[in-house]
Write an enzyme that holds these catalytic residues in place. Structure first.
Site, PDB file in Angstrom:
ATOM      1  N   GLY A 192       0.828  -1.196   0.000  1.00  0.00           N
ATOM      2  CA  GLY A 192       0.000   0.000   0.000  1.00  0.00           C
ATOM      3  C   GLY A 192       0.866   1.250   0.000  1.00  0.00           C
ATOM      4  N   CYS A 193       0.238   2.381  -0.296  1.00  0.00           N
ATOM      5  CA  CYS A 193       0.989   3.638  -0.406  1.00  0.00           C
ATOM      6  C   CYS A 193       1.498   4.104   0.963  1.00  0.00           C
ATOM      7  CB  CYS A 193       0.126   4.711  -1.057  1.00  0.00           C
ATOM      8  SG  CYS A 193      -1.559   4.827  -0.407  1.00  0.00           S
ATOM      9  N   TYR A 194       0.627   4.150   1.963  1.00  0.00           N
ATOM     10  CA  TYR A 194       1.087   4.550   3.296  1.00  0.00           C
ATOM     11  C   TYR A 194       2.181   3.612   3.814  1.00  0.00           C
ATOM     12  CZ  TYR A 194      -2.829   7.872   3.861  1.00  0.00           C
ATOM     13  OH  TYR A 194      -3.705   8.931   3.734  1.00  0.00           O
ATOM     14  N   SER A 197       5.607   4.435   2.229  1.00  0.00           N
ATOM     15  CA  SER A 197       6.241   5.671   2.712  1.00  0.00           C
ATOM     16  C   SER A 197       6.755   5.515   4.141  1.00  0.00           C
ATOM     17  CB  SER A 197       5.256   6.840   2.636  1.00  0.00           C
ATOM     18  OG  SER A 197       4.214   6.693   3.593  1.00  0.00           O
TER      19      SER A 197
END
Length: 389
Positions: A192-194, A197
């Protein structure tokens, strides 16, 4: 005769003299007249790509990135609601590519495909992937294969996992951390994106025991494209513009994914406090992470370890000291920018990490993974990424 007329006649005589010499030199030679088409013939791609769910944001990003890939070519695109339409009618900015029309998944012919990017919503992906030919390489951009424990998936996503055997086979695709596993995988669960990061800065630090496992606080902010392309009242312009919206407080579905990655890195249970926020921008993501340093450690130790960990990596950049990462500087790219700052509270540090949520947080990392799975250099097609305004 004027001087200008004399110069013109003189030039003509010189030109005629050159032509006569050229004719004499070429006497007896045979010349073949060739016609050249102004339209370049597109070669058959080495790897034939299918994009499932091509009409969504992550699907369109896959298409944008593949425009510059020398080995991958799209031969199949699905989008049930847009079936029968040319892709250019859905995303006009990508009209220059030679692309097949969109079809419904039930009508898809997988005999002309070598690898799949699956950009379907979670919950529907398991059944689709389970039915695909076993020889296909697959990168799944949904959440359906990210969590190793099917019971945890059921807890957080509200439904039982319907492809448990495939779940056992899936490799989590955080490329810089799990590159060797990705290379040999048939099915990769794209992060996932979160979690991307957050894990990129934290995994090296927690693995090296430079930070405490408890007390990690994560404040993340995302562009609205992270919520998908479906029509939702909460994502209307009038609901989003000129404001910030916190959501999924204490129960966001990326929490178990983040904790799973950090726990694996340190071989013990790690829990985090994580709150995401929706920002009035199209794309971009920033995670501001507050950590307690291990005894005897300081921010210089954290900074230097991250610098050393990623010194050979193309897509993860630890910035010069004091430079604050900005989402503008990674927009449209597959890069993650990181930096470490001292907190005013003794013994704590602040880590800032930025990515483009649709690229490094989704489609760019997916392409990075498929490059590895197919035996190509992972940066192929990702170093030049023109982005529409």
């Amino acid at each position: 005769m004027t001087s200008s007329t004399f110069r013109s006649v003189s030039c003509l005589l010189k030109d005629e003299s050159k032509i006569l010499k050229l004719k004499k030199r070429n006497e007896g030679k045979v010349f073949v007249k060739c016609s050249m088409s102004t339209k370049a013939q597109k070669p058959q791609p080495e790897v034939r790509i299918g994009v499932l769910g091509a009409s969504g944001y992550t699907g369109s990003e896959i298409v944008r990135l593949l425009a510059n890939h020398p080995h991958f070519g799209i031969t199949l695109m699905t989008a049930d609601r847009k079936a029968g339409q040319p892709f250019s009618s859905v995303f006009p900015h990508l009209f220059t590519q030679d692309l097949p029309d969109l079809v419904a998944i039930k009508d898809a012919d997988f005999s002309e495909v070598d690898a799949i990017f699956c950009c379907l919503p979670h919950g529907t992906t398991q059944e689709v992937i389970k039915a695909l030919p076993k020889e296909l390489k697959i990168v799944d951009l949904s959440a359906d294969f990210r969590l190793q424990d099917p019971s945890e998936y059921e807890e957080w996503y509200g439904q039982p996992h319907r492809a448990v055997d495939l779940q056992k086979e899936a490799v989590y695709g955080l490329t810089e951390i799990l590159r060797d596993k990705v290379k040999g995988a048939r099915l990769v669960a794209n992060p996932g994106c979160y979690p991307t990061s957050i894990q990129l800065p934290l995994v090296p630090l927690i693995k090296a025991n430079l930070i405490q496992h408890g007390g990690i606080i994560i404040d993340s902010k995302s562009g609205v494209s992270g919520a998908g392309r479906g029509a939702k009242e909460a994502n209307l312009y009038t609901e989003i513009a000129e404001g910030i919206y916190s959501y999924g407080i204490t129960r966001h579905r990326h929490v178990p994914e983040i904790e799973q990655g950090l726990s694996e890195a340190t071989k013990s249970k790690v829990t985090v406090s994580f709150t995401p926020h929706l920002m009035p921008m199209i794309r971009g993501m920033q995670s501001t992470i507050y950590v307690e340093m291990a005894p005897g450690m300081n921010t210089e130790d954290l900074y230097q370890h991250l610098k050393d960990s990623y010194k050979e990596e193309e897509f993860v950049r630890v910035l010069e000291k004091g430079v604050v990462p900005r989402t503008h500087n990674v927009r449209g790219s597959n890069y993650c920018h990181i930096n470490v700052f001292p907190d005013r509270i003794q013994g704590r540090a602040i880590i800032v990490s930025v990515i483009d949520n649709l690229v490094k947080g989704a489609s760019g990392q997916a392409l990075q993974n498929l490059n590895l799975m197919m035996g190509f250099h992972e940066t192929t097609g990702l170093l030049y990424q023109p982005l529409f305004p």
